[in-house]
Design an enzyme around this catalytic site. Structure first.
Site, PDB file in Angstrom:
ATOM      1  N   SER A   1       0.845  -1.195   0.000  1.00 34.40           N
ATOM      2  CA  SER A   1       0.000   0.000   0.000  1.00 34.40           C
ATOM      3  C   SER A   1       0.888   1.256   0.000  1.00 34.40           C
ATOM      4  CB  SER A   1      -0.970  -0.054   1.186  1.00 34.40           C
ATOM      5  OG  SER A   1      -2.041   0.834   1.006  1.00 34.40           O
TER       6      SER A   1
ATOM      7  N   ASP B   1      -9.333  -5.637  -4.774  1.00 34.12           N
ATOM      8  CA  ASP B   1      -8.464  -4.684  -4.088  1.00 34.12           C
ATOM      9  C   ASP B   1      -8.957  -3.247  -4.242  1.00 34.12           C
ATOM     10  OD1 ASP B   1      -6.158  -3.453  -2.959  1.00 34.12           O
ATOM     11  OD2 ASP B   1      -4.846  -4.940  -3.895  1.00 34.12           O
TER      12      ASP B   1
ATOM     13  N   HIS C   1      -7.197  -6.213  -0.593  1.00 25.48           N
ATOM     14  CA  HIS C   1      -5.999  -5.385  -0.431  1.00 25.48           C
ATOM     15  C   HIS C   1      -4.841  -6.100   0.255  1.00 25.48           C
ATOM     16  CE1 HIS C   1      -4.112  -1.468  -0.563  1.00 25.48           C
ATOM     17  NE2 HIS C   1      -4.051  -1.329   0.748  1.00 25.48           N
TER      18      HIS C   1
END
Length: 299
Positions: free
Chosen positions: A110, A250, A277
């Site tokens: 991320s 995601d 995710h």
């Protein structure tokens, strides 16, 4: 549950301290994998599953970025302090302090992948390989996609989000419940929430300084200093072989990842069909296989 660390502690970073954890031996022969967490402002805990790669001979270095976890907390600092360059400097310092700057692989999840891209475009000499997991190349694209994903939520959930965002009442229980509904679809589809992820969520709630300053109240309402960030135009400068990871569900949608695939010269992209995710938590065995294959390909 996770492999015990072979070393952990803190290193100085100017007037502050950066916490780190090593699994395996840094002098084992393979380049260490340095693991950068998301947020900005999360902690390393939810990425501890990567310690399993040490069993394949890859030393793993987790660390908590400044402002969170075991590193120095600075809740009094404002937006002018919390910058991308600060975290790039912290990363460079950690590599030097651990004496691994000449030969390492970088994994970022991320925000950590955004940081990794920023690091890689500067062409550090020791970067052997790069893994960008569940990361956007552009926050304007991310914001547009988050708005689209919100449209898939039930109307009453969307209404609650819109109401409390207009009022600024982000800590309202109704808003928190609606936020969790988004997270269950697009952040982590494992139910119940894995304990290591819960630990990170608790730490983030305990000191949200960095997250709320740079990102905002949550992943889909981005009103912080990163809201216009993009690395798209600089991606051709990445020289390291790169693995892209994302999940079919995601919040880092294909549109947010595509610029990495288009711009980085030596790149491959693995989409995990049953994940959102966090494929490392949602499809852990496949994740470790994909990671092992990529690391083994670096030679």
């Amino acid at each position: 549950m996770f492999a015990a660390p072979s070393a952990k502690g803190t290193v100085p970073f100017g007037d502050y301290r950066t916490w780190y954890r090593v699994t395996g031996e840094l002098d084992s022969g393979n380049p260490p994998l340095i693991v950068a967490h998301g947020g900005p402002g999360s902690t390393h805990d939810y990425l501890l599953a990567l310690t399993a790669l040490a069993e394949q001979g890859w030393p793993i270095v987790h660390y908590d970025q400044l402002g969170n976890g075991g590193s120095t907390h600075l809740p009094e600092r404002g937006a002018d302090f919390w910058t991308v360059d600060l975290f790039l400097d912290e990363l460079d310092n950690l590599l030097q302090q651990l004496d691994i700057a000449d030969d390492y692989v970088f994994f970022g999840q991320s925000w950590g992948g955004m940081l990794g891209a920023e690091h890689a475009v500067r062409q550090p000499a020791g970067l052997r390989g790069l893994i960008i997991a569940d990361s956007p190349a552009s926050m304007p694209i991310w914001r547009a996609e988050a708005l689209r994903l919100r449209g898939e939520l039930p109307p009453e959930t969307q209404s609650a989000l819109n109401h409390h965002e207009a009022a600024g009442t982000f800590d309202s229980p109704e808003y928190q419940q609606a936020m969790f509904a988004y997270y269950q679809r697009f952040v982590c589809r494992v139910d119940p929430v894995p304990p290591e992820l819960a630990t990170t969520f608790i730490a983030l709630a305990g000191d949200p300084t960095v997250y709320r300053t740079m990102n905002g109240p949550n992943d889909f309402h981005v009103i912080g200093t990163l809201s216009d960030w993009s690395v798209v135009d600089r991606l051709p400068a990445v020289e390291a072989p790169t693995l892209l990871i994302s999940g079919r569900y995601d919040e880092a949608t294909p549109a947010t990842v595509q610029p990495f695939h288009d711009g980085i010269p030596d790149v491959r992209w693995e989409i995990f069909e049953e994940s959102s995710h966090m494929p490392h938590l949602e499809e852990p065995e496949l994740f470790l296989d994909v990671m092992g294959d990529f690391l083994g390909s670096l030679g």
